[in-house]
Design an enzyme around this catalytic site. Sequence first.
Site, PDB file in Angstrom:
ATOM      1  N   GLY A   1       0.822  -1.215   0.000  1.00  0.00           N
ATOM      2  CA  GLY A   1       0.000   0.000   0.000  1.00  0.00           C
ATOM      3  C   GLY A   1       0.849   1.255   0.000  1.00  0.00           C
ATOM      4  N   TYR A   2       0.271   2.330   0.548  1.00  0.00           N
ATOM      5  CA  TYR A   2       0.938   3.633   0.572  1.00  0.00           C
ATOM      6  C   TYR A   2       2.222   3.608   1.410  1.00  0.00           C
ATOM      7  CZ  TYR A   2      -2.851   6.064  -1.772  1.00  0.00           C
ATOM      8  OH  TYR A   2      -3.751   6.505  -2.705  1.00  0.00           O
TER       9      TYR A   2
ATOM     10  N   THR B   1       1.071   1.376  11.738  1.00  0.00           N
ATOM     11  CA  THR B   1       0.834   1.862  13.100  1.00  0.00           C
ATOM     12  C   THR B   1      -0.071   0.904  13.832  1.00  0.00           C
ATOM     13  OG1 THR B   1       0.798   4.030  12.120  1.00  0.00           O
ATOM     14  CG2 THR B   1       0.178   3.890  14.423  1.00  0.00           C
TER      15      THR B   1
ATOM     16  N   ALA C   1       1.945   9.109  19.344  1.00  0.00           N
ATOM     17  CA  ALA C   1       2.142  10.438  19.930  1.00  0.00           C
ATOM     18  C   ALA C   1       2.528  11.439  18.841  1.00  0.00           C
ATOM     19  CB  ALA C   1       3.227  10.369  20.998  1.00  0.00           C
TER      20      ALA C   1
ATOM     21  N   CYS D   1      -3.978   8.534   8.687  1.00  0.00           N
ATOM     22  CA  CYS D   1      -3.315   8.335   9.989  1.00  0.00           C
ATOM     23  C   CYS D   1      -3.889   9.137  11.150  1.00  0.00           C
ATOM     24  CB  CYS D   1      -1.841   8.687   9.874  1.00  0.00           C
ATOM     25  SG  CYS D   1      -0.932   7.511   8.898  1.00  0.00           S
ATOM     26  N   PHE D   2      -4.053  10.439  10.961  1.00  0.00           N
ATOM     27  CA  PHE D   2      -4.290  11.291  12.129  1.00  0.00           C
ATOM     28  C   PHE D   2      -5.487  10.851  12.961  1.00  0.00           C
ATOM     29  CE2 PHE D   2      -1.934  15.402  10.651  1.00  0.00           C
ATOM     30  CZ  PHE D   2      -0.746  14.722  10.793  1.00  0.00           C
TER      31      PHE D   2
HETATM   32  C1  UDX Z   1       1.071  12.116   8.495  1.00  0.00           C
HETATM   33  C2  UDX Z   1       2.346  12.496   9.278  1.00  0.00           C
HETATM   34  O1  UDX Z   1       2.813  13.793   8.873  1.00  0.00           O
HETATM   35  C3  UDX Z   1       3.421  11.461   9.080  1.00  0.00           C
HETATM   36  O2  UDX Z   1       4.533  11.770   9.910  1.00  0.00           O
HETATM   37  C4  UDX Z   1       2.841  10.113   9.453  1.00  0.00           C
HETATM   38  O3  UDX Z   1       3.767   9.108   9.357  1.00  0.00           O
HETATM   39  C5  UDX Z   1       1.625   9.781   8.619  1.00  0.00           C
HETATM   40  O4  UDX Z   1       0.665  10.806   8.817  1.00  0.00           O
HETATM   41  P1  UDX Z   1       0.221  12.340   5.996  1.00  0.00           P
HETATM   42  O5  UDX Z   1      -1.047  11.719   6.481  1.00  0.00           O
HETATM   43  O6  UDX Z   1       0.820  11.812   4.734  1.00  0.00           O
HETATM   44  O7  UDX Z   1       1.358  12.224   7.102  1.00  0.00           O
HETATM   45  O8  UDX Z   1      -0.057  13.899   5.758  1.00  0.00           O
HETATM   46  P2  UDX Z   1       0.342  15.269   6.465  1.00  0.00           P
HETATM   47  O9  UDX Z   1       1.245  16.017   5.593  1.00  0.00           O
HETATM   48  O10 UDX Z   1       0.748  15.071   7.878  1.00  0.00           O
HETATM   49  O11 UDX Z   1      -1.062  16.028   6.426  1.00  0.00           O
HETATM   50  C6  UDX Z   1      -2.192  15.530   7.117  1.00  0.00           C
HETATM   51  C7  UDX Z   1      -3.380  16.444   6.943  1.00  0.00           C
HETATM   52  O12 UDX Z   1      -3.191  17.674   7.632  1.00  0.00           O
HETATM   53  C8  UDX Z   1      -3.677  16.827   5.491  1.00  0.00           C
HETATM   54  O13 UDX Z   1      -5.065  16.773   5.268  1.00  0.00           O
HETATM   55  C9  UDX Z   1      -3.140  18.230   5.375  1.00  0.00           C
HETATM   56  O14 UDX Z   1      -3.776  18.961   4.370  1.00  0.00           O
HETATM   57  C10 UDX Z   1      -3.446  18.767   6.768  1.00  0.00           C
HETATM   58  N1  UDX Z   1      -2.580  19.886   7.190  1.00  0.00           N
HETATM   59  C11 UDX Z   1      -1.232  19.721   7.304  1.00  0.00           C
HETATM   60  C12 UDX Z   1      -3.159  21.118   7.514  1.00  0.00           C
HETATM   61  O15 UDX Z   1      -4.374  21.274   7.432  1.00  0.00           O
HETATM   62  N2  UDX Z   1      -2.339  22.130   7.931  1.00  0.00           N
HETATM   63  C13 UDX Z   1      -0.988  21.997   8.062  1.00  0.00           C
HETATM   64  O16 UDX Z   1      -0.319  22.959   8.459  1.00  0.00           O
HETATM   65  C14 UDX Z   1      -0.418  20.741   7.730  1.00  0.00           C
HETATM   66  P1  ADP Z   2      -1.132   1.848   4.335  1.00  0.00           P
HETATM   67  O1  ADP Z   2      -1.521   3.271   4.035  1.00  0.00           O
HETATM   68  O2  ADP Z   2      -0.939   1.599   5.814  1.00  0.00           O
HETATM   69  O3  ADP Z   2       0.013   1.369   3.518  1.00  0.00           O
HETATM   70  P2  ADP Z   2      -2.932   0.387   2.599  1.00  0.00           P
HETATM   71  O4  ADP Z   2      -4.381   0.061   2.775  1.00  0.00           O
HETATM   72  O5  ADP Z   2      -2.529   1.319   1.520  1.00  0.00           O
HETATM   73  O6  ADP Z   2      -2.407   0.926   4.003  1.00  0.00           O
HETATM   74  O7  ADP Z   2      -2.088  -0.963   2.377  1.00  0.00           O
HETATM   75  C1  ADP Z   2      -2.224  -2.133   3.129  1.00  0.00           C
HETATM   76  C2  ADP Z   2      -2.092  -3.334   2.176  1.00  0.00           C
HETATM   77  O8  ADP Z   2      -1.961  -4.543   2.946  1.00  0.00           O
HETATM   78  C3  ADP Z   2      -3.286  -3.571   1.256  1.00  0.00           C
HETATM   79  O9  ADP Z   2      -2.854  -3.569  -0.099  1.00  0.00           O
HETATM   80  C4  ADP Z   2      -3.822  -4.968   1.644  1.00  0.00           C
HETATM   81  O10 ADP Z   2      -4.308  -5.712   0.533  1.00  0.00           O
HETATM   82  C5  ADP Z   2      -2.571  -5.603   2.224  1.00  0.00           C
HETATM   83  N1  ADP Z   2      -2.836  -6.726   3.134  1.00  0.00           N
HETATM   84  C6  ADP Z   2      -3.701  -6.770   4.173  1.00  0.00           C
HETATM   85  N2  ADP Z   2      -3.645  -7.972   4.810  1.00  0.00           N
HETATM   86  C7  ADP Z   2      -2.701  -8.704   4.172  1.00  0.00           C
HETATM   87  C8  ADP Z   2      -2.148 -10.021   4.357  1.00  0.00           C
HETATM   88  N3  ADP Z   2      -2.555 -10.819   5.358  1.00  0.00           N
HETATM   89  N4  ADP Z   2      -1.201 -10.451   3.486  1.00  0.00           N
HETATM   90  C9  ADP Z   2      -0.766  -9.629   2.484  1.00  0.00           C
HETATM   91  N5  ADP Z   2      -1.236  -8.387   2.264  1.00  0.00           N
HETATM   92  C10 ADP Z   2      -2.181  -7.917   3.090  1.00  0.00           C
END
Ligand code: UDX
Ligand code: ADP
Length: 478
Positions: free
Chosen positions: A10-11, A128, A220, A274-275
């Site tokens: 994934g991502y 996470t 955190a 995430c958040f």
């Molecule tokens: C976040 C954390 O930054 C990263 O450390 C963690 O591992 C995963 O989660 P991400 O979700 O990719 O990363 O995006 P981030 O850049 O943190 O932005 C999160 C959200 O906050 C977005 O919707 C962004 O537009 C918003 N944001 C960010 C604001 O509204 N204002 C800001 O100043 C910064």
């Molecule tokens: P993240 O943003 O945390 O990377 P994603 O949803 O983008 O989350 O990616 C998680 C990936 O894990 C998905 O592509 C899903 O198909 C895969 N996945 C979930 N469970 C298993 C498993 N048991 N074996 C292999 N892949 C898995």
Amino acid sequence: MVKICGIGAGYVGGPTMAVIALKCPSIEVAVVDISHSRISAWNSNKLPIYEPGLEQVVNQCRGKNLLFSTNVEKHVHEADIIFVSVNTPTKIRGLGAGKAADLTYWESAARMIADVSRCNKVVVEKSTVPVRTAEAIEKILCHNTNSKGIKYQILSNPEFLSEGTAIQDLLNPDRVLIGGNQCPEGLEAIQKLKAIYAHWVPEDRIITTNLWSAELSKLADNAFLAQRISSINAMSALCEATGAEVSQVSHALSKNTKIGPKFLNASVGFGGSCFQKDILNLVYICESNGLTEVANYWKQVIKVNDYQKSRFVKRVVTSMFNTVSGKKIAILGFAFKKDTSDTRKTPAIDVCKGLLGDNACLTIYDPCVTEEQIQKDLSMDGVEWDQQPMSSTMVKQVSVVGDAYEATKEAHGICILTEWDEFKNIDYQRVYDNMHKPAFVFDGRNILNVDKLREIGFIVYSIGRPLEQWLKNMPQQA
Ligand code: UDX
Ligand code: ADP
């Protein structure tokens, strides 16, 4: 040759494993996933996620020391180190619903690892997870009947990359965190993982801790970042009420070296996978430990975020004579931030649903998000980005178009919901000429030049900035 297997393409898993392959040519990296469609996309010219620089990294390594496969068991069996980056969404039912992390995917990955492993392995938590997940995972691994004599070391190595800058963040991380058991075998496993990162990350940026500190640090970290955004967003509401300007307040705060400049941009709300999930997780852990006040403190960060989104919708509706029913509203930007195609928990979902609730007609343009994804997001709740086929019930009042001019043509109002750079460079005079009057712009990301837009004739709302007379005269918001 050391072999690494990354479970979950994934991502997080995809970019992370690709960068390890790039930086460690002597290591063979296999990325596996149960999703056939996702793996075939990783093996094609159109990768399943958009991330600047990712394509170049994948092209350099794929077929050399990087491969993508659905043969999960084979590659787990062969690997020395297994990174687990599977999804850990918030539970939607049962105990802890709405807060606790759903560890179903994690548990099934752990059971599969235990089933196919024939030698000692290091298992690395990348996704996470709630604090003390490693303990549960260890139990699953060690109590499997096939695991006799096999030793597992669990490490927590949370990912801190941000989407949109994932490759830069991975190539040049401000820190790498590795938590492990503090016994000799645990310390040895920590060193093994440290040696991989040491191929490109300076040693002083690799922090080692105990397992629980690493797990909690990740939660955190995200909670602190989200809290900064909710804090500045709370200030933005006060700015609008008093005539202060939030960008000036942010600027003043940013010069305080104890506070610093980052994550102080007021917006329509934070999104991303995430958040919210991590804060809910933290809340659940606090509640489970009887820490009600601490739980409530963090809950408030999410409440302010929800308030910011609904406040935006109300502002749109009240400004436009208290109704948007039947009016065309152009939505510019749908992703949760710029430079990503990811829409998970994007504020655009709640804003669009709010406007649809008032019977608006939406014309949406995002440079990177597909129509199918937008329809999916607006037609159902809580669905992961590629887990379900397209809903048969399309949201009728929504059309998705290919550029900003088409989206804004004959619209009554425009909402900027993602800060894509191209929205700054639109010919707003041309846009204005093709819109119904009075023409409104609601800038949910504070990226536009308000004075210029007002000169053209737009009525402009920008978060946390002094309201123009028109908006002041509209009925007060609740
Ligand atoms: C976040 C954390 O930054 C990263 O450390 C963690 O591992 C995963 O989660 P991400 O979700 O990719 O990363 O995006 P981030 O850049 O943190 O932005 C999160 C959200 O906050 C977005 O919707 C962004 O537009 C918003 N944001 C960010 C604001 O509204 N204002 C800001 O100043 C910064
Ligand atoms: P993240 O943003 O945390 O990377 P994603 O949803 O983008 O989350 O990616 C998680 C990936 O894990 C998905 O592509 C899903 O198909 C895969 N996945 C979930 N469970 C298993 C498993 N048991 N074996 C292999 N892949 C898995």
